[in-house]
Design a protein around this motif. Structure first.
Motif, PDB file in Angstrom:
ATOM      1  N   PHE A  81      12.508  42.812  19.969  1.00 30.99           N
ATOM      2  CA  PHE A  81      12.545  42.925  21.426  1.00 30.99           C
ATOM      3  C   PHE A  81      13.625  42.006  21.998  1.00 30.99           C
ATOM      4  O   PHE A  81      13.611  40.800  21.789  1.00 30.99           O
ATOM      5  N   ALA A  82      14.572  42.592  22.762  1.00 29.63           N
ATOM      6  CA  ALA A  82      15.710  41.828  23.308  1.00 29.63           C
ATOM      7  C   ALA A  82      15.352  41.299  24.689  1.00 29.63           C
ATOM      8  O   ALA A  82      15.823  41.792  25.718  1.00 29.63           O
ATOM      9  N   TYR A  83      14.522  40.269  24.742  1.00 32.62           N
ATOM     10  CA  TYR A  83      14.088  39.675  26.011  1.00 32.62           C
ATOM     11  C   TYR A  83      15.065  38.579  26.403  1.00 32.62           C
ATOM     12  O   TYR A  83      15.357  37.658  25.636  1.00 32.62           O
ATOM     13  N   GLY A  84      15.583  38.650  27.633  1.00 27.84           N
ATOM     14  CA  GLY A  84      16.518  37.652  28.109  1.00 27.84           C
ATOM     15  C   GLY A  84      17.919  37.883  27.566  1.00 27.84           C
ATOM     16  O   GLY A  84      18.208  38.856  26.858  1.00 27.84           O
ATOM     17  N   ILE A  85      18.825  36.961  27.919  1.00 28.73           N
ATOM     18  CA  ILE A  85      20.219  37.025  27.475  1.00 28.73           C
ATOM     19  C   ILE A  85      20.396  36.008  26.354  1.00 28.73           C
ATOM     20  O   ILE A  85      20.160  34.807  26.538  1.00 28.73           O
ATOM     21  N   LEU A  86      20.803  36.477  25.205  1.00 27.12           N
ATOM     22  CA  LEU A  86      20.981  35.612  24.043  1.00 27.12           C
ATOM     23  C   LEU A  86      22.259  34.801  24.185  1.00 27.12           C
ATOM     24  O   LEU A  86      23.342  35.353  24.400  1.00 27.12           O
ATOM     25  N   ILE A  87      22.151  33.477  24.086  1.00 31.16           N
ATOM     26  CA  ILE A  87      23.328  32.606  24.211  1.00 31.16           C
ATOM     27  C   ILE A  87      23.666  31.901  22.902  1.00 31.16           C
ATOM     28  O   ILE A  87      24.746  31.304  22.780  1.00 31.16           O
ATOM     29  N   ASP A  88      22.768  31.982  21.916  1.00 30.53           N
ATOM     30  CA  ASP A  88      23.045  31.370  20.618  1.00 30.53           C
ATOM     31  C   ASP A  88      22.127  31.997  19.581  1.00 30.53           C
ATOM     32  O   ASP A  88      20.962  32.327  19.868  1.00 30.53           O
ATOM     33  N   GLY A  89      22.644  32.187  18.350  1.00 31.96           N
ATOM     34  CA  GLY A  89      21.822  32.729  17.278  1.00 31.96           C
ATOM     35  C   GLY A  89      21.654  34.236  17.369  1.00 31.96           C
ATOM     36  O   GLY A  89      22.538  34.966  17.816  1.00 31.96           O
ATOM     37  N   ARG A  90      20.482  34.700  16.978  1.00 37.99           N
ATOM     38  CA  ARG A  90      20.186  36.135  16.939  1.00 37.99           C
ATOM     39  C   ARG A  90      18.752  36.379  17.390  1.00 37.99           C
ATOM     40  O   ARG A  90      18.021  35.439  17.716  1.00 37.99           O
ATOM     41  N   ARG A  91      18.353  37.648  17.407  1.00 38.46           N
ATOM     42  CA  ARG A  91      16.998  38.024  17.793  1.00 38.46           C
ATOM     43  C   ARG A  91      16.035  37.832  16.608  1.00 38.46           C
ATOM     44  O   ARG A  91      16.455  37.832  15.440  1.00 38.46           O
ATOM     45  N   GLN A  92      14.740  37.717  16.940  1.00 44.64           N
ATOM     46  CA  GLN A  92      13.711  37.644  15.911  1.00 44.64           C
ATOM     47  C   GLN A  92      13.600  38.999  15.200  1.00 44.64           C
ATOM     48  O   GLN A  92      13.726  40.049  15.819  1.00 44.64           O
ATOM     49  N   ARG A  93      13.387  38.981  13.878  1.00 44.43           N
ATOM     50  CA  ARG A  93      13.319  40.223  13.109  1.00 44.43           C
ATOM     51  C   ARG A  93      12.019  40.382  12.345  1.00 44.43           C
ATOM     52  O   ARG A  93      11.702  41.473  11.900  1.00 44.43           O
ATOM     53  N   ARG A  94      11.287  39.319  12.164  1.00 40.90           N
ATOM     54  CA  ARG A  94      10.022  39.412  11.449  1.00 40.90           C
ATOM     55  C   ARG A  94       9.126  38.268  11.894  1.00 40.90           C
ATOM     56  O   ARG A  94       9.522  37.428  12.702  1.00 40.90           O
ATOM     57  N   ASN A  95       7.905  38.265  11.378  1.00 42.30           N
ATOM     58  CA  ASN A  95       6.965  37.198  11.696  1.00 42.30           C
ATOM     59  C   ASN A  95       7.517  35.840  11.277  1.00 42.30           C
ATOM     60  O   ASN A  95       8.324  35.732  10.346  1.00 42.30           O
ATOM     61  N   ARG A  96       7.044  34.838  11.971  1.00 45.34           N
ATOM     62  CA  ARG A  96       7.445  33.452  11.736  1.00 45.34           C
ATOM     63  C   ARG A  96       8.872  33.185  12.190  1.00 45.34           C
ATOM     64  O   ARG A  96       9.421  32.134  11.865  1.00 45.34           O
ATOM     65  N   GLN A  97       9.479  34.115  12.909  1.00 42.60           N
ATOM     66  CA  GLN A  97      10.769  33.859  13.546  1.00 42.60           C
ATOM     67  C   GLN A  97      10.577  33.909  15.058  1.00 42.60           C
ATOM     68  O   GLN A  97       9.799  34.730  15.557  1.00 42.60           O
ATOM     69  N   ILE A  98      11.284  33.052  15.764  1.00 39.73           N
ATOM     70  CA  ILE A  98      11.056  32.940  17.205  1.00 39.73           C
ATOM     71  C   ILE A  98      12.373  32.656  17.919  1.00 39.73           C
ATOM     72  O   ILE A  98      13.272  31.998  17.357  1.00 39.73           O
ATOM     73  N   VAL A  99      12.497  33.181  19.131  1.00 37.77           N
ATOM     74  CA  VAL A  99      13.630  32.905  20.020  1.00 37.77           C
ATOM     75  C   VAL A  99      13.117  32.060  21.170  1.00 37.77           C
ATOM     76  O   VAL A  99      12.170  32.458  21.864  1.00 37.77           O
ATOM     77  N   LEU A 100      13.719  30.899  21.381  1.00 40.39           N
ATOM     78  CA  LEU A 100      13.296  29.995  22.454  1.00 40.39           C
ATOM     79  C   LEU A 100      14.201  30.160  23.666  1.00 40.39           C
ATOM     80  O   LEU A 100      15.380  30.500  23.539  1.00 40.39           O
ATOM     81  N   SER A 101      13.630  29.884  24.824  1.00 42.92           N
ATOM     82  CA  SER A 101      14.475  29.793  26.018  1.00 42.92           C
ATOM     83  C   SER A 101      15.243  28.487  25.982  1.00 42.92           C
ATOM     84  O   SER A 101      14.852  27.527  25.296  1.00 42.92           O
ATOM     85  N   SER A 102      16.354  28.438  26.710  1.00 34.85           N
ATOM     86  CA  SER A 102      17.168  27.216  26.710  1.00 34.85           C
ATOM     87  C   SER A 102      16.377  26.035  27.260  1.00 34.85           C
ATOM     88  O   SER A 102      16.534  24.904  26.796  1.00 34.85           O
ATOM     89  N   ALA A 103      15.501  26.283  28.251  1.00 40.80           N
ATOM     90  CA  ALA A 103      14.694  25.200  28.822  1.00 40.80           C
ATOM     91  C   ALA A 103      13.677  24.692  27.813  1.00 40.80           C
ATOM     92  O   ALA A 103      13.445  23.472  27.700  1.00 40.80           O
ATOM     93  N   THR A 104      13.052  25.616  27.044  1.00 46.12           N
ATOM     94  CA  THR A 104      12.089  25.194  26.018  1.00 46.12           C
ATOM     95  C   THR A 104      12.786  24.439  24.898  1.00 46.12           C
ATOM     96  O   THR A 104      12.288  23.412  24.415  1.00 46.12           O
ATOM     97  N   ALA A 105      13.949  24.938  24.488  1.00 39.74           N
ATOM     98  CA  ALA A 105      14.700  24.254  23.439  1.00 39.74           C
ATOM     99  C   ALA A 105      15.126  22.858  23.884  1.00 39.74           C
ATOM    100  O   ALA A 105      15.094  21.897  23.092  1.00 39.74           O
TER     101      ALA A 105
END
Length: 792
Positions: free
Chosen positions: A119-143
């Motif tokens: 799921f491509a939620y938000g605008i990706l500014i670094d890295g890539r999207r999650q592809r399987r379990n145990r992978q996560i995309v953080l927001s810049s504020a959370t990071a």
């Protein structure tokens, strides 16, 4: 020799132009700086509005992940039908939870968006999207809060996740969220999906969609909700500010060029006397200042463009938005605005000078009886057209509403002007009409101002009184409809301060039938062969409570509209099959006398049932998965928390079924009403004062006729009262028309709403104006039979 003459002439022209600018340097500099500032501010306001709107649109599209629709189901049957009729690959399940993130000694709370299939939620500014379990995309504020980067590991509920990407939302860069893959078990319980398939185009899903069992919201609808909701006041302010500044720029440009033309009259005459053409003389004098003024307007647009190009990132951050570059559409709008300013000003100046030249070479026009007859005929015609337009506005189309009011009050003002002079002799009438010629224009303007402000003030005041009617804290609530139990838990965990006093309603399971409560009048209406639409006023929605702790709404409470639909307290529980207008009576019940006005005002279910009621259980009426959330004190929370919660609520309600009483509270509506009345009063005083001042400037001819007529101050006083009477009549008639055309405010739902009075405070401005007129009439000369000399 000829070359030297041309050179001397060119030097002379340059000296004349420079000398004229030096002679009027102060006024030229002031006008140029003022136009530069106004043009800059007008262009910036428009560009800020365009950038803000475009960023919100990008933000919504980013939350939809490239999909066009968000779909939600309200029961198990509609969910099974959706999964059966739509390819599973076309549906992207999405749900939200609130979790605690940990990395080392750092921790923070954030929203977790669980979704399937990258799921491509938000605008990706670094890295890539999650592809399987145990992978996560953080927001810049959370990071930033966790000091995490791509490749680091974080913990959520003692589970470890690899950070594979950093993303953000362009309109909310400080929002903390994370995106992870949804497990197969979680997908089995999902009730909300994102898709590119419109269920209304599927014949097998059309029935459930129209009944509200499958609820759909498009990405365009989400954009519209956000623009009308959380930022509407800011966006409207920018639009109004841009329009006002644009009008001010046009006015100042026209006035500046006209002032330059008047100042150059002597210079142009001198240059023409030495053999230069008039056009060339104008170019060397007033034309130079006019060129500088136009350049100032153009430079204002250029500076706005340059400023937005350099500072767009900093300006965007001040609104918690990501502005990577200025929007091309806002730049185009900026230069179109500059071009329109220059073009409109040129047209106004052209028309003005044509009219002035024609008037200059035209002999003095006498006022004849035909002029008075023309005014009367025109006023009567406007009243007749307004009467027809009002009838169409009330019965057919509301687009004629305000034009009909404007025509009515304009016609009444013209008739008042004509009737004030029709009863006196010709010489005096002609002199009086020439003296008060400005009244023909200003009296209708006063009437329009009074009528519109009276209408708007009554509307604000009535709406405020309607919100206060019958319900404490009436303008503090928020209601969210059609939310799943999982999302209710998410809101309670993510926003404990807002959900502390919330009441959660549980709607009956409507997998087999649509359950409604109805009075005996419905059965009579249905037996007469009428459609469901005709009998809908006797039907209400019932629900259960998921807690008994609420003191605001309790089991047995009903809305006043439901009780007023019949005299006794016996009601029927009905079950509707799909689109059938006919319903089966499932059981009868007694709703008691526990009327709660809050239910009717806050768009809550019409009756709160007891889930342990044996009659309901035997009829198969049990709690279902659909929830309504009522927050009684929402408006008391901070504005920032309201904004964040409203966005979250719109994301979990599949059709953005959110209701609030108004964007402002009742005290603000009362203040707005007073402000509108004050604006109408001040505008009327300025217009009337201008008209009377112009009449006094043209008073010489009137006094001369009165003196020759053999009259004294008493006759002059009579004529001046006739100058005042059109304004007085316009105010009275406009106030009456504004009151008659106002729509009474309504409080409550159902077949018997209550009409709420707006009070009588709207009478204050016309009463004050009438008092001022009486004071002016008393000040006029009287009881003397000789007219003072013209010198005096």
């Amino acid at each position: 020799m000829q070359t030297n003459r041309k050179k001397i002439a060119r030097n002379l022209q340059v000296k004349v132009a420079v000398g004229f600018i030096q002679q009027h340097f102060r006024i030229a500099t002031t006008l140029c700086l003022a136009l530069l500032f106004l043009s800059l501010c007008a262009s910036l306001s428009g560009m800020l509005h365009s950038n803000f709107v475009n960023t919100i649109e990008k933000d919504v599209y980013a939350t939809y992940g490239g999909k066009q629709y968000r779909i939600g189901t309200t029961n198990s049957t509609s969910r099974a039908s959706l999964l059966q009729n739509v390819n599973k690959k076309e549906l992207l399940p999405v749900t939200r939870t609130s979790e605690i993130f940990e990395r080392g000694t750092r921790s923070t709370s954030a929203t977790v968006i669980h979704a399937g299939d990258n799921f491509a939620y938000g605008i990706l500014i670094d890295g890539r999207r999650q592809r399987r379990n145990r992978q996560i995309v953080l927001s810049s504020a959370t990071a930033k809060a966790l000091q995490a980067e791509v490749g680091d590991r974080i913990r959520i509920n003692n589970n470890t996740f690899d950070v594979v990407g950093i993303a953000l939302l362009p309109a909310h860069i400080s929002e903390q969220f994370a995106v992870q893959e949804m497990s197969e078990e979680e997908q089995q319980d999902a009730t909300t999906w994102l898709t590119n398939v419109d269920p209304e185009l599927n014949e097998n899903l059309l029935s459930d969609t129209r009944l509200g069992l499958i609820r759909v919201n498009s990405v365009e609808g989400a954009v519209d909700y956000l623009l009308r909701g959380e930022k509407s006041a800011l966006l409207n302010s920018w639009q109004v500010l841009s329009a006002v500044l644009l009008l001010a720029t046009i006015t100042l440009l026209v006035a500046g060029i006209n002032t330059a033309n008047r100042a150059a009259t002597t210079t142009i005459q001198a240059l023409c006397s030495i053999g230069l053409e008039r056009r060339q003389s104008w170019l060397l004098s007033a034309g130079m200042i006019s060129f500088l003024l136009i350049c100032s307007v153009t430079l204002g647009g250029l500076f706005a463009h340059l400023g937005m190009w350099l500072l767009c990132g900093y300006i965007g951050q001040s609104f918690d938005q990501l502005w990577t570059a200025y929007e091309p559409s806002s730049v185009y709008a900026c230069y179109i605005r500059v071009f329109a300013t220059i073009l409109i000003s040129s047209v106004i100046l052209f028309v003005y000078h044509k009219w002035r030249n024609r008037r200059r070479h035209k002999p003095l026009v006498r006022v004849e009886n035909s002029s008075l007859k023309t005014i009367v005929v025109f006023g009567v015609a406007l009243l007749a057209i307004a009467a027809v337009a009002i009838w169409f506005a009330v019965t057919h189309t509301s687009i004629l509403y305000f034009p009909s009011i404007i025509m009515a009050v304009t016609g009444a003002a013209l008739l008042a002007y004509a009737l004030s002079w029709v009863s006196i002799g010709k010489p005096l009438r002609e002199a009086g009409m020439v003296t008060s010629a400005a009244t023909i224009t200003l009296a209708p303007m006063v009437a329009i101002a009074i009528a519109i402000t009276t209408l708007v003030a009554i509307s604000f005041q009535g709406h405020a009184n309607a919100l206060d009617y019958g319900k404490p804290d009436g303008d503090d609530y928020m209601t969210i409809e059609h939310v799943s139990p999982a999302h209710v838990a998410y809101l309670q965990k993510q926003f404990p301060d807002i959900m502390r006093n919330a009441v959660v309603f549980v709607l009956p399971d409507e997998s087999q039938k649509l359950v409604r409560i109805a009075s005996e009048k419905y059965t009579k209406c249905n037996n007469q062969g009428k459609s469901l639409t005709d009998c809908r006023g006797f039907i209400g929605i019932l629900s259960f409570l998921n807690t008994q702790r609420s003191t605001l709404v309790q089991v047995g409470d009903s809305s006043p509209e439901l009780r007023q639909s019949q005299g006794d307290s016996d009601f029927y529980i009905l079950g509707f099959d799909n689109f059938s207008d006919k319903a089966n009576i499932l059981t009868q019940t007694n709703i008691g006398d526990k009327i709660n006005y809050r239910i009717g005002q806050a768009n809550l279910p019409d009756w709160i049932a007891d889930p342990d009621n044996p009659r309901l259980k035997n009829a198969g009426i049990l709690p279902g998965p659909d929830r309504w959330v009522y927050i009684p004190d929402f408006a008391r929370k901070s504005l920032s928390r309201q904004t964040i919660f409203r966005r979250a609520a719109s994301a979990v309600s599949p059709s953005i079924a959110i209701t609030e009483p108004t964007s402002v509270n009742t005290s603000s509506l009362h203040k707005l009403s007073l402000a509108v009345l004050a604006v109408g009063f001040i505008l009327s005083v300025v217009l009337i004062g201008t008209g009377l001042a112009l009449a006094r400037k043209r008073d010489t001819a009137l006094r001369f006729v009165v003196n020759n007529y053999g009259g004294g101050d008493a006759l002059l006083r009579n004529l001046r009262l006739r100058e005042l009477s059109p304004y007085l009549c316009s105010i009275v008639v406009a106030t009456i028309i504004g009151r008659l055309m106002s729509t009474p405010a309504v409080a409550g739902r159902g077949p018997t709403p209550h009409q709420i009075s707006a009070g009588y405070f709207w009478l204050v401005p016309p009463v004050l104006l009438i008092v001022i007129f009486l004071a002016e009439a008393i000040r006029l000369p009287k009881n003397r039979h000789t007219l003072h000399s013209l010198e005096e």
